[in-house]
Scaffold this motif. Sequence first.
Motif, PDB file in Angstrom:
ATOM      1  N   ALA A 181       0.815  -1.214   0.000  1.00 32.22           N
ATOM      2  CA  ALA A 181       0.000   0.000   0.000  1.00 32.22           C
ATOM      3  C   ALA A 181       0.850   1.265   0.000  1.00 32.22           C
ATOM      4  N   PHE A 182       2.044   1.163   0.605  1.00 34.30           N
ATOM      5  CA  PHE A 182       2.911   2.339   0.719  1.00 34.30           C
ATOM      6  C   PHE A 182       4.334   1.996   0.280  1.00 34.30           C
ATOM      7  N   PRO A 183       4.548   1.857  -1.032  1.00 32.78           N
ATOM      8  CA  PRO A 183       5.914   1.649  -1.505  1.00 32.78           C
ATOM      9  C   PRO A 183       6.811   2.785  -1.023  1.00 32.78           C
ATOM     10  N   GLU A 184       8.079   2.532  -0.972  1.00 31.74           N
ATOM     11  CA  GLU A 184       9.024   3.503  -0.411  1.00 31.74           C
ATOM     12  C   GLU A 184       8.879   4.878  -1.076  1.00 31.74           C
ATOM     13  N   GLY A 185       8.767   5.886  -0.234  1.00 36.30           N
ATOM     14  CA  GLY A 185       8.664   7.254  -0.716  1.00 36.30           C
ATOM     15  C   GLY A 185       7.266   7.711  -1.060  1.00 36.30           C
ATOM     16  N   THR A 186       6.251   6.890  -0.769  1.00 31.94           N
ATOM     17  CA  THR A 186       4.875   7.259  -1.142  1.00 31.94           C
ATOM     18  C   THR A 186       3.986   7.534   0.071  1.00 31.94           C
ATOM     19  N   LEU A 230      12.339  -1.279  26.527  1.00 31.57           N
ATOM     20  CA  LEU A 230      11.116  -1.535  25.763  1.00 31.57           C
ATOM     21  C   LEU A 230      11.285  -1.120  24.310  1.00 31.57           C
ATOM     22  N   LEU A 231      11.813   0.059  24.057  1.00 28.67           N
ATOM     23  CA  LEU A 231      11.942   0.547  22.683  1.00 28.67           C
ATOM     24  C   LEU A 231      12.973  -0.258  21.897  1.00 28.67           C
ATOM     25  N   GLU A 232      13.999  -0.736  22.563  1.00 25.40           N
ATOM     26  CA  GLU A 232      14.964  -1.593  21.873  1.00 25.40           C
ATOM     27  C   GLU A 232      14.333  -2.938  21.509  1.00 25.40           C
ATOM     28  N   GLU A 233      13.453  -3.439  22.377  1.00 21.37           N
ATOM     29  CA  GLU A 233      12.781  -4.705  22.084  1.00 21.37           C
ATOM     30  C   GLU A 233      11.793  -4.581  20.925  1.00 21.37           C
ATOM     31  N   VAL A 234      11.219  -3.398  20.755  1.00 21.78           N
ATOM     32  CA  VAL A 234      10.240  -3.224  19.672  1.00 21.78           C
ATOM     33  C   VAL A 234      10.863  -2.556  18.446  1.00 21.78           C
ATOM     34  N   ARG A 235      12.149  -2.325  18.490  1.00 17.77           N
ATOM     35  CA  ARG A 235      12.796  -1.629  17.368  1.00 17.77           C
ATOM     36  C   ARG A 235      12.582  -2.360  16.053  1.00 17.77           C
ATOM     37  N   ASP A 236      12.933  -3.633  16.001  1.00 16.51           N
ATOM     38  CA  ASP A 236      12.824  -4.366  14.745  1.00 16.51           C
ATOM     39  C   ASP A 236      11.378  -4.672  14.354  1.00 16.51           C
ATOM     40  N   PRO A 237      10.539  -5.207  15.257  1.00 13.14           N
ATOM     41  CA  PRO A 237       9.170  -5.553  14.834  1.00 13.14           C
ATOM     42  C   PRO A 237       8.245  -4.362  14.644  1.00 13.14           C
ATOM     43  N   VAL A 238       8.535  -3.208  15.250  1.00 15.18           N
ATOM     44  CA  VAL A 238       7.632  -2.057  15.165  1.00 15.18           C
ATOM     45  C   VAL A 238       8.289  -0.848  14.508  1.00 15.18           C
ATOM     46  N   LEU A 239       9.410  -0.408  15.043  1.00 16.49           N
ATOM     47  CA  LEU A 239      10.026   0.832  14.559  1.00 16.49           C
ATOM     48  C   LEU A 239      10.680   0.681  13.190  1.00 16.49           C
ATOM     49  N   GLN A 240      10.932  -0.553  12.772  1.00 14.59           N
ATOM     50  CA  GLN A 240      11.535  -0.775  11.461  1.00 14.59           C
ATOM     51  C   GLN A 240      10.505  -1.148  10.394  1.00 14.59           C
ATOM     52  N   SER A 296       8.302  -0.950   7.376  1.00 13.15           N
ATOM     53  CA  SER A 296       8.172  -0.133   6.172  1.00 13.15           C
ATOM     54  C   SER A 296       6.726   0.337   6.054  1.00 13.15           C
ATOM     55  N   GLY A 297       6.551   1.619   5.686  1.00 18.96           N
ATOM     56  CA  GLY A 297       5.212   2.147   5.523  1.00 18.96           C
ATOM     57  C   GLY A 297       4.602   2.703   6.793  1.00 18.96           C
ATOM     58  N   MET A 298       5.398   2.805   7.877  1.00 16.23           N
ATOM     59  CA  MET A 298       4.921   3.379   9.136  1.00 16.23           C
ATOM     60  C   MET A 298       5.769   4.587   9.513  1.00 16.23           C
ATOM     61  N   ARG A 299       5.090   5.633   9.972  1.00 16.61           N
ATOM     62  CA  ARG A 299       5.763   6.791  10.546  1.00 16.61           C
ATOM     63  C   ARG A 299       5.271   6.907  11.979  1.00 16.61           C
ATOM     64  N   TRP A 300       6.156   6.654  12.926  1.00 16.56           N
ATOM     65  CA  TRP A 300       5.794   6.707  14.337  1.00 16.56           C
ATOM     66  C   TRP A 300       6.187   8.047  14.930  1.00 16.56           C
ATOM     67  N   VAL A 301       5.346   8.537  15.831  1.00 16.96           N
ATOM     68  CA  VAL A 301       5.669   9.726  16.616  1.00 16.96           C
ATOM     69  C   VAL A 301       5.614   9.317  18.077  1.00 16.96           C
ATOM     70  N   LEU A 302       6.750   9.398  18.771  1.00 17.81           N
ATOM     71  CA  LEU A 302       6.845   9.007  20.166  1.00 17.81           C
ATOM     72  C   LEU A 302       6.716  10.246  21.043  1.00 17.81           C
ATOM     73  N   CYS A 303       5.845  10.195  22.042  1.00 17.26           N
ATOM     74  CA  CYS A 303       5.589  11.342  22.909  1.00 17.26           C
ATOM     75  C   CYS A 303       5.923  11.002  24.349  1.00 17.26           C
ATOM     76  N   GLY A 304       6.589  11.933  25.009  1.00 18.03           N
ATOM     77  CA  GLY A 304       6.934  11.711  26.414  1.00 18.03           C
ATOM     78  C   GLY A 304       7.053  13.005  27.177  1.00 18.03           C
ATOM     79  N   ALA A 305       6.983  12.883  28.502  1.00 17.15           N
ATOM     80  CA  ALA A 305       7.111  14.031  29.392  1.00 17.15           C
ATOM     81  C   ALA A 305       8.202  13.739  30.424  1.00 17.15           C
TER      82      ALA A 305
END
Length: 400
Positions: free
Chosen positions: A150-155, A177-187, A189-198
Amino acid sequence: MKSLLRKIEEGDTHVVLEGPNGVGKTSLVAVAAWVASDRFRKKLTSQLYLPLSEPLQIKEDSSEFISDCYFAIARAFLDNEETLKRADRKVPKTRDIKTWLEAPMVKGRGLTISTPFGGGGVNANSSVNGSAGFSNAGFRATIRTWLREAFPEGTGGLVGVIDNLELLETSDAARRLLEEVRDPVLQLSGMRWVLCGARGIARSVAATPRLNGVLSDPIEISPVSHEYIPELIDARLRHYSVRPDSKAPVSAESFVHVYEVSHRNLRDSLRHAQSFAADREADFFLERGEAEIAAEFSGWLEDLALKHESSVKMQPRTWKLLEDLAAFGGTCSPSDFDQFGFNDRAHMRKNVVELERYSVVISSKDDDDQRRRSIEITSKGWLVHYSRAHGLSSPVIPGI
Protein backbone atom coordinates in the motif's frame (compact mmCIF):
# COMPACT_ATOMS: atom_id res chain seq x y z
CA MET A 1 3.77 22.14 13.74
CA LYS A 2 5.77 22.90 10.59
CA SER A 3 8.81 21.13 12.03
CA LEU A 4 6.71 18.07 12.95
CA LEU A 5 5.06 17.96 9.52
CA ARG A 6 8.41 18.26 7.78
CA LYS A 7 9.89 15.40 9.82
CA ILE A 8 6.88 13.18 9.07
CA GLU A 9 7.03 13.84 5.34
CA GLU A 10 10.76 14.17 4.77
CA GLY A 11 12.61 12.59 7.68
CA ASP A 12 14.21 9.17 7.61
CA THR A 13 13.77 8.63 11.36
CA HIS A 14 10.71 8.44 13.57
CA VAL A 15 9.72 11.65 15.32
CA VAL A 16 10.12 12.22 19.05
CA LEU A 17 8.13 14.88 20.93
CA GLU A 18 9.09 16.02 24.42
CA GLY A 19 6.86 18.28 26.50
CA PRO A 20 4.85 18.62 29.71
CA ASN A 21 1.85 16.42 30.36
CA GLY A 22 -1.30 17.90 28.85
CA VAL A 23 0.55 20.34 26.62
CA GLY A 24 -1.19 18.96 23.52
CA LYS A 25 1.42 16.66 21.96
CA THR A 26 -1.02 14.04 20.68
CA SER A 27 -3.40 16.73 19.42
CA LEU A 28 -0.53 18.32 17.52
CA VAL A 29 0.28 14.99 15.85
CA ALA A 30 -3.38 14.56 14.88
CA VAL A 31 -3.41 17.99 13.24
CA ALA A 32 -0.11 17.34 11.45
CA ALA A 33 -1.34 13.98 10.14
CA TRP A 34 -4.55 15.61 8.90
CA VAL A 35 -2.58 18.36 7.13
CA ALA A 36 -0.32 15.76 5.52
CA SER A 37 -3.36 13.80 4.33
CA ASP A 38 -5.03 16.98 3.09
CA ARG A 39 -1.95 17.90 1.07
CA PHE A 40 -2.34 14.61 -0.81
CA ARG A 41 -6.05 15.24 -1.41
CA LYS A 42 -5.19 18.64 -2.85
CA LYS A 43 -2.55 17.00 -5.08
CA LEU A 44 0.23 19.05 -3.51
CA THR A 45 2.26 15.90 -2.88
CA SER A 46 2.37 12.27 -4.01
CA GLN A 47 2.86 11.09 -0.43
CA LEU A 48 -0.26 9.73 1.28
CA TYR A 49 -0.25 9.80 5.08
CA LEU A 50 -3.13 8.38 7.11
CA PRO A 51 -3.35 8.34 10.92
CA LEU A 52 -4.08 5.35 13.11
CA SER A 53 -7.43 5.87 14.84
CA GLU A 54 -6.06 6.11 18.40
CA PRO A 55 -2.71 6.72 20.10
CA LEU A 56 -1.02 3.57 21.36
CA GLN A 57 -0.26 3.60 25.08
CA ILE A 58 3.18 2.34 26.02
CA LYS A 59 3.31 -0.90 28.07
CA GLU A 60 5.99 -2.70 29.99
CA ASP A 61 5.18 -5.99 28.25
CA SER A 62 6.80 -5.62 24.84
CA SER A 63 4.99 -8.60 23.28
CA GLU A 64 1.61 -7.19 24.28
CA PHE A 65 2.57 -3.75 23.01
CA ILE A 66 3.77 -5.18 19.68
CA SER A 67 0.43 -6.98 19.28
CA ASP A 68 -1.40 -3.72 20.01
CA CYS A 69 0.58 -2.01 17.24
CA TYR A 70 -0.17 -4.67 14.62
CA PHE A 71 -3.86 -4.80 15.50
CA ALA A 72 -4.05 -0.98 15.22
CA ILE A 73 -2.43 -1.13 11.78
CA ALA A 74 -4.87 -3.82 10.62
CA ARG A 75 -7.75 -1.66 11.86
CA ALA A 76 -6.34 1.34 9.98
CA PHE A 77 -6.55 -0.56 6.68
CA LEU A 78 -10.20 -1.25 7.41
CA ASP A 79 -10.92 2.38 8.38
CA ASN A 80 -9.22 3.79 5.30
CA GLU A 81 -10.33 1.34 2.63
CA GLU A 82 -12.06 3.90 0.41
CA THR A 83 -9.28 6.46 0.77
CA LEU A 84 -6.68 3.91 -0.26
CA LYS A 85 -8.78 2.83 -3.24
CA ARG A 86 -9.21 6.43 -4.40
CA ALA A 87 -5.47 6.87 -4.13
CA ASP A 88 -5.01 3.80 -6.35
CA ARG A 89 -3.17 1.94 -3.60
CA LYS A 90 -3.29 -1.82 -3.19
CA VAL A 91 -5.84 -2.70 -0.50
CA PRO A 92 -6.38 -6.05 1.26
CA LYS A 93 -9.83 -7.59 1.31
CA THR A 94 -11.31 -5.54 4.14
CA ARG A 95 -14.37 -7.80 4.51
CA ASP A 96 -12.02 -10.55 5.58
CA ILE A 97 -10.06 -8.15 7.80
CA LYS A 98 -13.20 -7.10 9.64
CA THR A 99 -14.36 -10.70 10.10
CA TRP A 100 -11.00 -11.63 11.53
CA LEU A 101 -10.54 -8.57 13.77
CA GLU A 102 -13.93 -9.15 15.37
CA ALA A 103 -13.44 -12.90 15.80
CA PRO A 104 -13.05 -14.13 19.40
CA MET A 105 -10.01 -16.17 18.43
CA VAL A 106 -7.84 -13.06 18.03
CA LYS A 107 -8.56 -11.68 21.49
CA GLY A 108 -6.08 -12.29 24.26
CA ARG A 109 -2.33 -12.45 24.41
CA GLY A 110 -0.49 -15.65 23.65
CA LEU A 111 -3.38 -17.40 21.87
CA THR A 112 -3.11 -19.22 18.59
CA ILE A 113 -4.86 -17.03 16.04
CA SER A 114 -7.08 -18.22 13.22
CA THR A 115 -8.12 -16.04 10.31
CA PRO A 116 -10.56 -16.21 7.43
CA PHE A 117 -8.13 -14.87 4.86
CA GLY A 118 -4.88 -15.88 3.24
CA GLY A 119 -1.37 -15.13 4.40
CA GLY A 120 1.01 -17.05 6.59
CA GLY A 121 -0.19 -20.36 5.24
CA VAL A 122 -3.82 -19.98 6.32
CA ASN A 123 -6.60 -21.50 4.25
CA ALA A 124 -8.99 -18.73 3.10
CA ASN A 125 -12.43 -19.71 4.34
CA SER A 126 -15.40 -17.39 4.87
CA SER A 127 -15.63 -18.21 8.58
CA VAL A 128 -13.07 -18.36 11.34
CA ASN A 129 -11.18 -21.61 11.10
CA GLY A 130 -10.62 -22.84 14.64
CA SER A 131 -8.33 -25.67 13.56
CA ALA A 132 -5.96 -23.81 11.28
CA GLY A 133 -3.58 -21.81 13.46
CA PHE A 134 -2.32 -18.45 12.28
CA SER A 135 0.69 -17.65 14.44
CA ASN A 136 1.71 -14.20 15.56
CA ALA A 137 4.59 -14.47 13.12
CA GLY A 138 2.20 -15.19 10.24
CA PHE A 139 -0.08 -12.31 11.19
CA ARG A 140 2.81 -9.88 11.44
CA ALA A 141 4.24 -11.03 8.14
CA THR A 142 0.86 -10.33 6.53
CA ILE A 143 0.74 -6.82 8.03
CA ARG A 144 4.25 -6.09 6.74
CA THR A 145 3.14 -7.19 3.26
CA TRP A 146 0.08 -4.92 3.38
CA LEU A 147 2.22 -1.94 4.37
CA ARG A 148 4.82 -2.55 1.65
CA GLU A 149 2.17 -2.96 -1.04
CA ALA A 150 0.00 0.00 0.00
CA PHE A 151 2.91 2.34 0.72
CA PRO A 152 5.91 1.65 -1.51
CA GLU A 153 9.02 3.50 -0.41
CA GLY A 154 8.66 7.25 -0.72
CA THR A 155 4.87 7.26 -1.14
CA GLY A 156 3.79 7.93 2.45
CA GLY A 157 2.50 5.65 5.16
CA LEU A 158 0.39 5.28 8.27
CA VAL A 159 1.09 7.71 11.11
CA GLY A 160 0.95 6.22 14.61
CA VAL A 161 1.46 7.79 18.02
CA ILE A 162 3.31 5.93 20.78
CA ASP A 163 2.19 7.90 23.79
CA ASN A 164 3.12 8.47 27.42
CA LEU A 165 6.67 7.13 27.47
CA GLU A 166 6.94 8.51 31.00
CA LEU A 167 4.58 5.78 32.24
CA LEU A 168 7.58 3.44 32.17
CA GLU A 169 9.02 5.64 34.95
CA THR A 170 12.72 5.00 34.36
CA SER A 171 14.87 5.73 31.36
CA ASP A 172 16.27 2.21 31.55
CA ALA A 173 12.80 0.66 31.27
CA ALA A 174 11.93 2.92 28.34
CA ARG A 175 15.17 2.12 26.54
CA ARG A 176 14.69 -1.60 27.06
CA LEU A 177 11.12 -1.53 25.76
CA LEU A 178 11.94 0.55 22.68
CA GLU A 179 14.96 -1.59 21.87
CA GLU A 180 12.78 -4.71 22.08
CA VAL A 181 10.24 -3.22 19.67
CA ARG A 182 12.80 -1.63 17.37
CA ASP A 183 12.82 -4.37 14.74
CA PRO A 184 9.17 -5.55 14.83
CA VAL A 185 7.63 -2.06 15.16
CA LEU A 186 10.03 0.83 14.56
CA GLN A 187 11.53 -0.78 11.46
CA LEU A 188 8.19 -1.38 9.74
CA SER A 189 8.17 -0.13 6.17
CA GLY A 190 5.21 2.15 5.52
CA MET A 191 4.92 3.38 9.14
CA ARG A 192 5.76 6.79 10.55
CA TRP A 193 5.79 6.71 14.34
CA VAL A 194 5.67 9.73 16.62
CA LEU A 195 6.84 9.01 20.17
CA CYS A 196 5.59 11.34 22.91
CA GLY A 197 6.93 11.71 26.41
CA ALA A 198 7.11 14.03 29.39
CA ARG A 199 9.48 14.65 32.30
CA GLY A 200 12.55 14.30 30.09
CA ILE A 201 12.19 10.62 29.29
CA ALA A 202 11.79 11.01 25.51
CA ARG A 203 14.96 13.06 25.34
CA SER A 204 16.74 10.44 27.42
CA VAL A 205 15.93 7.43 25.23
CA ALA A 206 16.27 9.03 21.79
CA ALA A 207 20.06 9.13 21.83
CA THR A 208 20.77 5.54 22.92
CA PRO A 209 23.14 3.58 20.60
CA ARG A 210 20.59 0.98 19.40
CA LEU A 211 18.01 3.68 18.67
CA ASN A 212 20.41 6.09 17.04
CA GLY A 213 19.34 6.49 13.42
CA VAL A 214 15.86 5.17 14.25
CA LEU A 215 14.57 8.07 16.38
CA SER A 216 15.02 11.76 15.64
CA ASP A 217 16.33 14.36 18.05
CA PRO A 218 13.32 15.38 20.18
CA ILE A 219 11.17 18.35 19.25
CA GLU A 220 10.42 20.38 22.37
CA ILE A 221 6.71 21.19 22.61
CA SER A 222 5.86 24.30 24.62
CA PRO A 223 2.43 25.34 25.93
CA VAL A 224 0.15 27.30 23.62
CA SER A 225 0.73 31.05 23.99
CA HIS A 226 -2.10 33.04 25.54
CA GLU A 227 -2.66 35.09 22.40
CA TYR A 228 -3.71 31.94 20.51
CA ILE A 229 -6.36 30.87 23.05
CA PRO A 230 -9.23 32.79 21.37
CA GLU A 231 -8.36 31.16 18.06
CA LEU A 232 -8.24 27.75 19.76
CA ILE A 233 -11.66 28.26 21.34
CA ASP A 234 -13.14 29.43 18.02
CA ALA A 235 -11.71 26.41 16.21
CA ARG A 236 -13.19 23.96 18.74
CA LEU A 237 -16.51 25.76 18.56
CA ARG A 238 -16.60 25.52 14.77
CA HIS A 239 -15.80 21.83 14.95
CA TYR A 240 -18.28 20.79 17.65
CA SER A 241 -21.16 23.28 17.33
CA VAL A 242 -24.42 22.27 15.69
CA ARG A 243 -25.46 25.85 14.82
CA PRO A 244 -23.46 28.67 13.19
CA ASP A 245 -24.41 31.12 15.98
CA SER A 246 -23.38 28.83 18.84
CA LYS A 247 -21.31 30.29 21.67
CA ALA A 248 -18.82 28.51 23.87
CA PRO A 249 -20.03 28.01 27.48
CA VAL A 250 -16.63 29.26 28.64
CA SER A 251 -15.41 32.40 26.86
CA ALA A 252 -11.89 32.79 25.55
CA GLU A 253 -11.11 35.24 28.36
CA SER A 254 -12.31 32.77 31.02
CA PHE A 255 -10.37 29.98 29.35
CA VAL A 256 -7.19 32.05 29.51
CA HIS A 257 -7.81 32.31 33.27
CA VAL A 258 -8.24 28.58 33.86
CA TYR A 259 -5.31 27.95 31.50
CA GLU A 260 -3.11 30.08 33.76
CA VAL A 261 -4.43 28.40 36.91
CA SER A 262 -3.65 24.99 35.35
CA HIS A 263 -0.12 26.11 34.53
CA ARG A 264 -0.87 26.17 30.81
CA ASN A 265 -1.97 22.54 30.75
CA LEU A 266 -4.34 22.40 27.80
CA ARG A 267 -5.85 19.03 28.70
CA ASP A 268 -6.63 20.03 32.30
CA SER A 269 -7.99 23.41 31.21
CA LEU A 270 -10.40 21.80 28.76
CA ARG A 271 -11.43 19.26 31.38
CA HIS A 272 -12.24 21.99 33.93
CA ALA A 273 -14.21 24.00 31.36
CA GLN A 274 -16.17 20.93 30.30
CA SER A 275 -16.91 19.96 33.93
CA PHE A 276 -18.24 23.46 34.63
CA ALA A 277 -20.49 23.31 31.56
CA ALA A 278 -21.71 19.80 32.36
CA ASP A 279 -22.71 20.83 35.89
CA ARG A 280 -25.26 23.31 34.52
CA GLU A 281 -28.37 23.08 32.41
CA ALA A 282 -28.37 24.60 28.92
CA ASP A 283 -30.79 27.31 30.06
CA PHE A 284 -28.14 28.66 32.43
CA PHE A 285 -26.00 29.71 29.46
CA LEU A 286 -28.94 30.90 27.37
CA GLU A 287 -30.33 33.18 30.07
CA ARG A 288 -27.10 34.85 31.21
CA GLY A 289 -24.64 37.22 29.66
CA GLU A 290 -20.96 36.53 29.14
CA ALA A 291 -19.85 38.57 32.19
CA GLU A 292 -22.23 36.71 34.51
CA ILE A 293 -21.13 33.33 33.17
CA ALA A 294 -17.48 34.34 33.57
CA ALA A 295 -18.06 35.33 37.21
CA GLU A 296 -19.86 32.03 37.85
CA PHE A 297 -17.01 30.07 36.29
CA SER A 298 -14.40 31.94 38.32
CA GLY A 299 -16.29 31.17 41.53
CA TRP A 300 -16.70 27.51 40.51
CA LEU A 301 -12.95 27.23 39.91
CA GLU A 302 -12.14 28.82 43.27
CA ASP A 303 -14.49 26.41 45.04
CA LEU A 304 -12.80 23.48 43.30
CA ALA A 305 -9.34 24.74 44.27
CA LEU A 306 -10.39 25.34 47.88
CA LYS A 307 -11.89 21.86 48.10
CA HIS A 308 -8.57 20.33 47.01
CA GLU A 309 -6.55 22.49 49.39
CA SER A 310 -8.80 21.57 52.32
CA SER A 311 -8.04 17.89 51.73
CA VAL A 312 -4.29 18.41 52.17
CA LYS A 313 -2.73 18.48 55.67
CA MET A 314 1.03 18.92 55.59
CA GLN A 315 3.88 20.36 57.64
CA PRO A 316 5.09 23.91 56.87
CA ARG A 317 8.35 22.67 55.30
CA THR A 318 6.45 20.46 52.86
CA TRP A 319 4.12 23.33 51.97
CA LYS A 320 7.16 25.48 51.29
CA LEU A 321 8.58 22.85 48.94
CA LEU A 322 5.33 22.90 46.94
CA GLU A 323 5.41 26.69 46.66
CA ASP A 324 9.11 26.70 45.76
CA LEU A 325 8.53 23.99 43.16
CA ALA A 326 5.72 26.06 41.61
CA ALA A 327 8.05 29.07 41.44
CA PHE A 328 10.70 26.79 39.89
CA GLY A 329 8.34 26.01 37.01
CA GLY A 330 6.56 22.96 38.38
CA THR A 331 9.20 20.35 37.58
CA CYS A 332 12.60 19.44 38.93
CA SER A 333 14.95 16.52 39.37
CA PRO A 334 16.23 15.07 42.67
CA SER A 335 19.63 16.57 41.92
CA ASP A 336 18.11 20.05 42.35
CA PHE A 337 17.78 19.52 46.12
CA ASP A 338 20.16 22.37 47.02
CA GLN A 339 18.03 24.88 45.10
CA PHE A 340 15.14 24.08 47.46
CA GLY A 341 17.19 24.54 50.61
CA PHE A 342 17.88 20.88 51.38
CA ASN A 343 21.26 19.50 52.40
CA ASP A 344 20.86 16.29 50.45
CA ARG A 345 18.44 14.29 48.32
CA ALA A 346 17.24 12.19 51.24
CA HIS A 347 15.81 15.17 53.09
CA MET A 348 14.15 16.47 49.95
CA ARG A 349 12.80 13.02 49.14
CA LYS A 350 11.11 12.79 52.54
CA ASN A 351 9.06 15.89 51.73
CA VAL A 352 8.41 14.77 48.14
CA VAL A 353 6.92 11.52 49.48
CA GLU A 354 4.52 13.58 51.59
CA LEU A 355 3.50 15.63 48.55
CA GLU A 356 2.97 12.39 46.63
CA ARG A 357 0.76 11.05 49.41
CA TYR A 358 -1.70 13.85 48.72
CA SER A 359 -1.28 13.53 44.92
CA VAL A 360 -0.08 17.11 44.52
CA VAL A 361 3.13 15.95 42.85
CA ILE A 362 4.06 12.90 40.84
CA SER A 363 7.58 11.60 40.61
CA SER A 364 9.52 8.71 39.16
CA LYS A 365 12.74 7.42 40.58
CA ASP A 366 15.36 7.17 37.87
CA ASP A 367 18.78 6.28 39.21
CA ASP A 368 19.97 5.69 35.64
CA ASP A 369 19.43 9.26 34.48
CA GLN A 370 19.81 12.03 37.03
CA ARG A 371 19.24 14.69 34.34
CA ARG A 372 15.54 13.91 34.08
CA ARG A 373 13.07 16.33 35.60
CA SER A 374 11.17 13.53 37.22
CA ILE A 375 9.26 15.45 39.95
CA GLU A 376 6.23 17.33 38.66
CA ILE A 377 3.25 19.17 40.14
CA THR A 378 -0.03 17.47 39.26
CA SER A 379 -3.32 19.00 38.15
CA LYS A 380 -4.53 18.83 41.77
CA GLY A 381 -1.26 20.39 42.91
CA TRP A 382 -1.72 23.44 40.71
CA LEU A 383 -5.25 23.95 42.04
CA VAL A 384 -3.95 23.67 45.62
CA HIS A 385 -1.20 26.16 44.79
CA TYR A 386 -3.76 28.55 43.29
CA SER A 387 -5.94 28.33 46.39
CA ARG A 388 -3.05 29.05 48.74
CA ALA A 389 -1.53 31.77 46.57
CA HIS A 390 -4.86 33.61 46.53
CA GLY A 391 -5.67 32.99 50.18
CA LEU A 392 -8.97 31.27 49.46
CA SER A 393 -8.99 29.49 52.83
CA SER A 394 -6.84 31.83 54.89
CA PRO A 395 -4.03 34.32 54.32
CA VAL A 396 -0.75 32.74 53.31
CA ILE A 397 1.85 33.15 56.08
CA PRO A 398 5.06 34.67 54.68
CA GLY A 399 7.84 32.12 54.41
CA ILE A 400 5.52 29.09 54.55
